[in-house]
Design an enzyme around this catalytic site. Structure first.
Site, PDB file in Angstrom:
ATOM      1  N   GLN A 112       0.839  -1.201   0.000  1.00 56.24           N
ATOM      2  CA  GLN A 112       0.000   0.000   0.000  1.00 56.24           C
ATOM      3  C   GLN A 112       0.876   1.254   0.000  1.00 56.24           C
ATOM      4  OE1 GLN A 112      -3.260  -0.216  -0.369  1.00 56.24           O
ATOM      5  NE2 GLN A 112      -3.797   1.946  -0.196  1.00 56.24           N
TER       6      GLN A 112
ATOM      7  N   SER B 164      -6.209   1.070   4.704  1.00 60.51           N
ATOM      8  CA  SER B 164      -6.830   0.511   3.496  1.00 60.51           C
ATOM      9  C   SER B 164      -7.552  -0.792   3.812  1.00 60.51           C
ATOM     10  CB  SER B 164      -5.757   0.231   2.435  1.00 60.51           C
ATOM     11  OG  SER B 164      -6.305  -0.586   1.418  1.00 60.51           O
TER      12      SER B 164
ATOM     13  N   GLU C  43     -15.737   5.069  -5.912  1.00 60.07           N
ATOM     14  CA  GLU C  43     -14.976   3.910  -6.391  1.00 60.07           C
ATOM     15  C   GLU C  43     -15.955   2.787  -6.627  1.00 60.07           C
ATOM     16  OE1 GLU C  43     -11.717   2.469  -4.084  1.00 60.07           O
ATOM     17  OE2 GLU C  43     -10.558   4.314  -4.250  1.00 60.07           O
TER      18      GLU C  43
ATOM     19  N   HIS D  10     -14.935  -0.965  -5.869  1.00 61.64           N
ATOM     20  CA  HIS D  10     -14.443  -1.482  -4.581  1.00 61.64           C
ATOM     21  C   HIS D  10     -15.573  -2.053  -3.721  1.00 61.64           C
ATOM     22  CE1 HIS D  10     -11.594  -1.550  -1.098  1.00 61.64           C
ATOM     23  NE2 HIS D  10     -12.745  -1.516  -0.449  1.00 61.64           N
TER      24      HIS D  10
END
Ligand code: ZN
Length: 415
Positions: free
Chosen positions: A293, A319, A377, A380
């Site tokens: 990440q 995340s 997003e 996701h």
């Protein structure tokens, strides 16, 4: 002589002769026993308190210490259950009527010094408890408060004149902090929910438009419902223990295709169900380690600048990809080039309607960017399990709102 006479006069009853001697002996024994009983009785009366104390479980030595107190104090100690630290309380305090409170408080704070227990309880029960009682707090509630309350906390309730009923519903929410009560009441006016009020005051940054004032480390990262975002960070070295590669189509660009076992099973179901209706989903990204990440973040920063990176890439440790429960989807049509982005595909529309049936939520939507802190997003998804996913879907919540309303927060320590 008379003895002989008697003996001879009863000569026919030889048995009686020897019996008479026995009778005398019996009398002596009876007298002796009576004497022993009398003496014992006297000793018992003299030592009754000691005997009662020892029946309660106090040792001879402890009983001796208690017997140095006044009769009234001895009586008071006898009215309580046995206290394991009686010697300490006798040493530290004359206030026998509080001894049992010391003992009870020590159960909450086993590492506290005896002298400090005495100072705290003396202050609380002399100065605070009478006022709290008049504000409607029962003994039971007072003891529940004492598990966590400082003397300042109790003084706060007294100064603000908060009676027991006022704080009752906030107090039941895990994480309740006494000195936040005024803020909870304000937040309740806005949100009309006790869980929400307490949690948003304790952790304002759960709604991303609010500043992160304190950073927390998630202590139970395996928790499938752990809210991971800026402010709630995973340990750098956290890697799920049950990572596995799902049996689904995987994009050639996908560098990380592993997810946790439950999420993997659910994803296989989701992709199969879509395929049945002629929607072709492809896994594009899954578990990402902390280090990876960091690399992704830097890559975006270098390519597009810091602002863009901050908006589109989660801070390392914050995340969902590190949980092994967050995935990015794409579709065959995007891979083929017939569609430009996943958000424009029929597959996305299908996912929006159906993901919850398999335990996933579409995590970041356009309208919820203020709450989640992440721009739209569509690709996701986050695995939360079927039951929770359905509840979130039915209420049109974000994961943040679910956590606030249901008071579902990870175990936390300040970073
Ligand atoms: Zn993602």
């Amino acid at each position: 002589m008379s003895l002989f006479k008697k003996k001879s006069s009863y000569s026919y009853y030889g048995g009686y002769n020897s019996g008479r001697g026995k009778l005398r002996k019996d009398r002596v024994i009876v007298a002796a026993i009576a004497g022993v009983i009398l003496i014992t009785a006297i000793l018992v009366v003299i030592n009754l308190t000691r005997i009662k104390l020892m029946f309660k479980g106090y040792s001879y030595g402890e009983a001796s210490e208690i017997l140095t107190l006044t009769k009234e104090q001895e009586k008071e100690i006898l009215s309580f259950d046995k206290m394991d630290h009686i010697s300490e309380w006798i040493k530290e305090s004359n206030n026998v009527s509080y001894y049992y409170n010391y003992e009870r408080y020590l159960e909450y704070k086993p590492k506290m010094e005896y002298a400090d227990v005495v100072i705290y309880i003396d202050d609380v029960f002399s100065n605070k408890v009478p006022k709290l009682t008049s504000l409607g707090y029962s003994d039971d509630v007072i003891w529940q408060l004492l598990k966590k309350a400082s003397t300042d906390d109790l003084q706060y309730l007294i100064d603000k004149n908060f009676n027991a009923n006022t704080i009752e519903d906030y107090r039941k929410v895990s994480g309740y902090k006494i000195q936040n009560t005024e803020k909870y009441i304000e937040a309740y006016k806005e949100h009309n929910d006790y869980n929400y009020a307490v949690n948003i005051v304790n952790y304002p940054f759960i709604i991303s438009t609010n500043e992160v004032d304190t950073e927390y480390l998630i202590k139970d990262p395996e928790n499938i419902l752990a809210l991971v975002k800026k402010g709630f960070f995973l340990p750098n070295d956290y890697e799920p223990s049950d990572l596995t590669t799902p049996n689904v189509p995987i994009s050639p660009e996908c560098e990380d295709s592993q997810v946790r076992k439950d999420a993997s099973d659910a994803l296989e179901e989701l992709v199969a169900a879509a395929k049945k209706e002629n929607y072709f989903l492809v896994l594009n990204s899954a578990y990402r380690s902390y280090d990876r990440q960091v690399a992704v973040y830097q890559e975006f920063e270098n390519k597009y600048g810091g602002l863009y990176a901050a908006e589109y890439v989660a801070t390392p440790g914050a995340s969902e990809h590190q949980t092994g429960l967050g995935i990015d989807l794409t579709s065959q049509s995007v891979l083929d080039g017939t569609k430009l982005v996943f958000g424009d595909t029929e597959e996305y529309k299908w996912v929006l309607k159906n993901a919850h049936k398999y335990g996933f939520i579409v995590r970041f939507d356009t309208e919820t960017a203020d709450i989640t802190g992440i721009a739209h997003e569509p690709w996701h998804l986050r695995y939360v399990g079927k039951e929770v996913a359905k509840e979130i879907y039915d209420n049109n919540w974000t994961l943040e709102e679910y956590c606030l309303y249901k008071s579902v927060l990870p175990k936390l320590s300040e970073k």
